[in-house]
Design a protein around this motif. Structure first.
Motif, short mmCIF file in Angstrom:
data_model
loop_
_atom_site.label_atom_id
_atom_site.label_comp_id
_atom_site.label_asym_id
_atom_site.label_seq_id
_atom_site.Cartn_x
_atom_site.Cartn_y
_atom_site.Cartn_z
N ALA A 1 0.82 -1.21 0.00
CA ALA A 1 0.00 0.00 0.00
C ALA A 1 0.86 1.26 0.00
N GLN A 2 0.42 2.26 -0.75
CA GLN A 2 1.10 3.55 -0.80
C GLN A 2 0.42 4.59 0.08
N ASP A 3 -0.74 4.22 0.63
CA ASP A 3 -1.46 5.15 1.51
C ASP A 3 -1.99 4.38 2.71
N LEU A 4 -2.30 5.11 3.77
CA LEU A 4 -2.70 4.48 5.03
C LEU A 4 -4.05 3.78 4.92
N ALA A 5 -4.98 4.32 4.15
CA ALA A 5 -6.29 3.69 4.01
C ALA A 5 -6.16 2.29 3.41
N SER A 6 -5.33 2.15 2.38
CA SER A 6 -5.12 0.84 1.77
C SER A 6 -4.42 -0.10 2.74
N MET A 7 -3.45 0.44 3.50
CA MET A 7 -2.78 -0.38 4.50
C MET A 7 -3.77 -0.91 5.53
N ILE A 8 -4.70 -0.06 5.95
CA ILE A 8 -5.69 -0.45 6.95
C ILE A 8 -6.56 -1.60 6.44
N THR A 9 -7.09 -1.47 5.24
CA THR A 9 -7.97 -2.52 4.71
C THR A 9 -7.18 -3.81 4.42
N ASP A 10 -5.95 -3.67 3.92
CA ASP A 10 -5.11 -4.85 3.68
C ASP A 10 -4.84 -5.59 4.99
N GLU B 1 -12.40 -3.14 10.88
CA GLU B 1 -12.63 -2.78 9.48
C GLU B 1 -14.07 -2.33 9.29
N ALA B 2 -15.03 -3.08 9.86
CA ALA B 2 -16.44 -2.75 9.70
C ALA B 2 -16.77 -1.40 10.35
N HIS B 3 -16.26 -1.19 11.56
CA HIS B 3 -16.55 0.07 12.26
C HIS B 3 -15.91 1.26 11.56
N SER B 4 -14.66 1.11 11.12
CA SER B 4 -14.00 2.24 10.46
C SER B 4 -14.65 2.54 9.10
N ARG B 5 -15.13 1.48 8.43
CA ARG B 5 -15.84 1.67 7.16
C ARG B 5 -17.14 2.42 7.41
N ALA B 6 -17.88 2.04 8.46
CA ALA B 6 -19.13 2.72 8.80
C ALA B 6 -18.88 4.18 9.15
N ALA C 1 -16.38 6.08 8.10
CA ALA C 1 -16.04 6.79 6.86
C ALA C 1 -17.27 7.03 6.01
N ALA C 2 -18.12 6.01 5.90
CA ALA C 2 -19.32 6.14 5.07
C ALA C 2 -20.26 7.21 5.63
N TYR C 3 -20.39 7.25 6.96
CA TYR C 3 -21.23 8.27 7.57
C TYR C 3 -20.73 9.67 7.21
N LEU C 4 -19.42 9.88 7.31
CA LEU C 4 -18.84 11.19 6.98
C LEU C 4 -19.11 11.55 5.53
N GLN C 5 -19.03 10.57 4.65
CA GLN C 5 -19.26 10.83 3.23
C GLN C 5 -20.70 11.20 2.93
N HIS C 6 -21.64 10.57 3.62
CA HIS C 6 -23.06 10.75 3.29
C HIS C 6 -23.77 11.81 4.14
N ALA D 1 -9.83 7.40 13.71
CA ALA D 1 -8.64 7.73 12.92
C ALA D 1 -8.64 6.95 11.60
N PHE D 2 -8.90 5.65 11.68
CA PHE D 2 -8.89 4.83 10.47
C PHE D 2 -10.06 5.18 9.56
N GLY D 3 -11.22 5.46 10.16
CA GLY D 3 -12.38 5.85 9.36
C GLY D 3 -12.14 7.16 8.63
N ALA D 4 -11.55 8.12 9.33
CA ALA D 4 -11.26 9.42 8.72
C ALA D 4 -10.26 9.26 7.58
N LEU D 5 -9.24 8.45 7.77
CA LEU D 5 -8.24 8.23 6.72
C LEU D 5 -8.88 7.55 5.51
N ARG D 6 -9.81 6.62 5.76
CA ARG D 6 -10.49 5.94 4.66
C ARG D 6 -11.41 6.89 3.89
N ALA D 7 -11.83 7.97 4.55
CA ALA D 7 -12.63 9.00 3.86
C ALA D 7 -11.73 10.07 3.21
#
Length: 523
Positions: A12-21, A45-50, A52-57, A81-87
Motif C-alpha cells: 500500500a502507498q497510503d494508510l487507508a489501503s494499509m488499513i484494509t489490507d 474494518e467494519a466500524h471504520s468503514r461505517a 467513513a461512510a457516515y462522513l461521506q453521506h 482515525a482509520f475511518g477518517a483516513l479511509r474517507a
C-alpha cells in the motif's frame, strides 16, 4: 546496516489501503483492546468503514479536509482515525487535557471542519468552537462499547459516536484514492516563537517510518503474534506511529491504557494478557516497578521494551530489567520525523545512546556554520522527514533545507560504530515526562498575569518527570501565588504548568537584551 532486516509490510502507498489490507490479512485476530472490550481486525474494518461512510453521506467533508481527534486511549480513537483516513481526511491529533486556549489555536490554525471528542470535554470545547471552522461534532463516552443505547450528543447539534457507527453501517463507502505524497496528519509541535506548528506528515512519511522501525526490530516483532501495551497517548506522535500504525500493520494486539497515571488500575488492565512488548518512558518504567502488584505479573513473554520521548536513565533501565528480565531499547525522534530517527537494536543496546539511525536514514552533525563537526547539531534526512510546517514557510525554512536535511535542535555526537549520543539540547525546550514544553508559550501566559513585568522559564531536573518547569518572574508587587497558579491552570495543560516560582529583581540578559536562560538553569 547489519542491524536491519527489511520486513514485508504492505504494498500500500497510503494508510487507508494499509488499513484494509491489514484487516483482511489478520481478520479474526484481536486488534485493539480497552477497558475489557476487544475488537478484532474484522470488527475494526467494519466500524471504520461505517465511520467513513457516515462522513461521506452525512457531512460536507471532502478529501483533504482536516478532522480533529480529541480522545484518550479508547477503542473509539483507532476507529475514528482509520475511518477518517479511509474517507481521505487529514488527522489533527489533539491532547484532551488541553485548555480551551490551546484547543482553539490548534483547531483554528489547522482549519479543522470536524471534531471527535470525549463528551466530558464538551463544555471546554463549546466555549471556543465559534473561533474555529468546525461544523461537525461527534461525541463519545468511555463506556460507549459497554452500553446498549448510544449516549446523546453533548452539543446542540452533536452526533453520538455509536449513532455514527450504526447509521454508517448501512451506507456504501466510496473508495478515496490518496497518493503517498498526500497529507495524512498535522502533528502539532511547539516552536521557538511559542506558537504550536503543524508538522505536515504524509502517507509516505508514516508508512515509511513504520517500515523502518520494523526493519530494526526484525524477528522480535513476529507477524500476528505480539501483544503490546499502549500506555502512551495515541495523540502523541510516539504511540501514534509505533502502536496505531506500525504494530497494527504487523497484526499485533494493542492493549490501550486510557489513564496511565492510575498505576494500580494500569496493572489490573494488563493482567489478563501475556504481554510481549511495551513502549514507554523513564517515569513510567520506574513507577510500575515500584508496585508490588506489577512485580507479581508474568513477564515470561516480554521481549521488547522501547523507550523514547525523554532520555533513558541507567537507573530506570536497570530496575526495569531486574523486575521484568527485559532490556530497554532507547530510541529518538521528533514530530517532524514521523517520529523515529534512531533506535537501539534489540539485544545490542548501548545504554546512554539512542542507537544507530534507522534504515534509509542519514544523520550528520554540523557546527554553527553548518560545517561537519565531531560534536554539533544533529541533522536528519530520510523518508520520514516532514513536508514542512503547515502554512508556515518561514518557519519551515529555518529547519529544513533544499536538500532535505532537517535540523533537530539537538547537540549530538556520532560514534565510530554509528551509534548516536545526544549531548545537549540546542533549544530551550523542556521535556516533562516525554512532552515538549516550549518556554516562550509559558512565558507568554505568565506575562498576561497582572503585575508580572517579565518572565523566563527553564527546566529543572526532576526524579519523577525528568524535568519540571520553573518560572523566574519580575513583578511590580508581591506575587499572589494561588491566583497565579489558577491563571496557569486555566491556560496551560498540566505538564506545562510551572512547579516552582522564583521572584527576581531582574532577569539575567545579554548585551543586546536577550534573556540568558542558561544562567537561570545554572542557578
Amino acid at each position: 546496516m547489519a542491524f536491519d532486516h527489511p520486513v514485508k509490510l504492505t504494498d500500500a502507498q497510503d494508510l487507508a489501503s494499509m488499513i484494509t489490507d491489514t484487516c483482511a490479512r489478520y481478520a479474526d485476530k484481536p486488534a485493539f483492546s480497552a477497558l475489557g472490550y476487544t475488537l478484532s481486525f474484522t470488527e475494526l474494518e467494519a466500524h471504520s468503514r461505517a465511520f467513513a461512510a457516515y462522513l461521506q453521506h452525512h457531512t460536507d467533508l471532502q478529501p483533504g479536509d482536516r478532522i480533529a481527534l480529541c480522545l484518550p486511549n479508547l477503542l473509539q480513537l483507532p476507529i475514528a482515525a482509520f475511518g477518517a483516513l479511509r474517507a481521505g481526511l487529514v488527522l489533527v491529533n489533539t491532547n484532551p487535557l488541553y485548555t480551551p486556549r490551546e484547543m482553539a489555536h490548534q483547531w483554528s490554525d489547522s482549519g479543522a471542519k470536524a471534531l471527535v471528542l470525549l463528551g466530558d470535554l464538551a463544555p471546554r470545547a463549546a466555549s471556543i468552537l465559534h473561533e474555529t471552522a468546525i461544523e461537525t461534532v461527534i461525541t463519545t463516552t468511555a463506556l460507549d462499547f459497554h452500553q446498549s443505547t448510544p449516549a446523546a450528543g453533548d452539543f446542540d447539534h452533536a452526533i453520538s459516536f455509536m449513532t455514527v457507527l450504526t447509521d454508517g453501517a448501512s451506507l456504501p463507502l466510496k473508495p478515496v484514492s490518496r497518493q503517498g505524497s498526500d497529507l495524512a496528519a498535522l502533528q502539532y509541535t511547539g516552536g521557538t516563537t511559542g506558537v504550536a506548528k503543524g508538522a505536515m506528515l504524509s502517507h509516505a512519511n508514516l508508512l515509511g517510518n513504520a517500515r523502518q522501525v520494523l526493519a530494526r526490530l526484525g524477528d522480535t516483532c513476529r507477524e500476528g503474534e505480539e501483544v503490546f501495551v499502549v500506555p502512551l497517548p495515541l495523540y502523541h506522535i510516539y504511540a501514534f506511529t509505533v502502536n496505531l500504525i506500525t504494530f497494527f500493520a504487523r497484526g499485533s494486539l494493542n492493549v490501550l491504557i486510557p489513564n496511565p497515571r492510575d498505576l494500580p488500575a494500569f496493572v489490573e488492565q494488563i493482567r489478563p494478557f501475556r504481554i510481549t512488548g511495551m513502549a514507554g518512558l523513564n517515569t513510567l518504567f520506574v513507577g510500575l516497578c515500584r508496585l508490588q502488584s506489577f512485580r507479581e505479573l508474568d513477564f515470561s513473554g516480554l521481549k521488547l521494551t522501547i523507550s523514547g520521548g525523554t532520555a533513558l536513565t541507567s537507573a530506570a533501565a536497570e530496575i526495569w530489567q531486574q523486575t521484568t528480565g527485559c532490556t530497554v531499547s532507547e530510541g529518538y525522534g521528533l514530530s517532524e520525523t514521523s517520529p523515529v530517527v534512531c533506535l537501539n537494536p534489540i539485544g545490542n543496546e548501548q545504554l546512554g545512546t539512542i542507537g544507530p539511525a534507522l534504515i534509509d536514514t542519514e544523520v550528520k552533525v554540523v557546527d554553527e556554520q553548518g560545517q561537519p563537526a565531531e560534536e554539533g547539531e544533529l541533522c536528519v534526512r530520510g523518508p520520514q522527514v516532514m513536508q514542512g510546517y503547515w502554512q508556515m514557510p518561514e518557519e519551515t525554512a529555518l529547519v529544513l533545507d533544499a536538500d532535505g536535511w532537517l535540523k533537530t535542535g539537538d547537540i549530538a555526537r556520532i560514534q565510530d560504530d554509528g551509534f548516536v549520543r545526544i549531548v545537549d539540547r540546542k533549544k530551550d525546550m523542556i521535556l516533562v515526562s516525554g512532552f515538549n514544553v516550549y518556554p516562550n508559550e509559558v512565558e507568554d501566559v505568565l506575562t498576561q498575569f497582572p503585575g508580572i513585568v517579565e518572565a523566563a522559564v527553564v527546566g529543572e531536573a526532576d526524579e519523577r518527570s525528568g524535568e519540571r518547569v520553573v518560572a523566574y518572574l519580575v513583578s511590580e508587587a508581591e506575587l499572589d501565588l494561588p491566583a497565579l497558579k489558577a491563571h496557569c491552570r486555566e491556560n496551560l495543560t498540566g505538564y506545562k504548568q510551572p512547579r516552582k516560582f522564583v521572584r527576581l529583581d531582574e532577569l539575567p540578559k545579554s548585551t543586546v537584551g536577550k534573556v540568558l536562560r542558561r544562567e537561570l538553569r545554572a542557578q
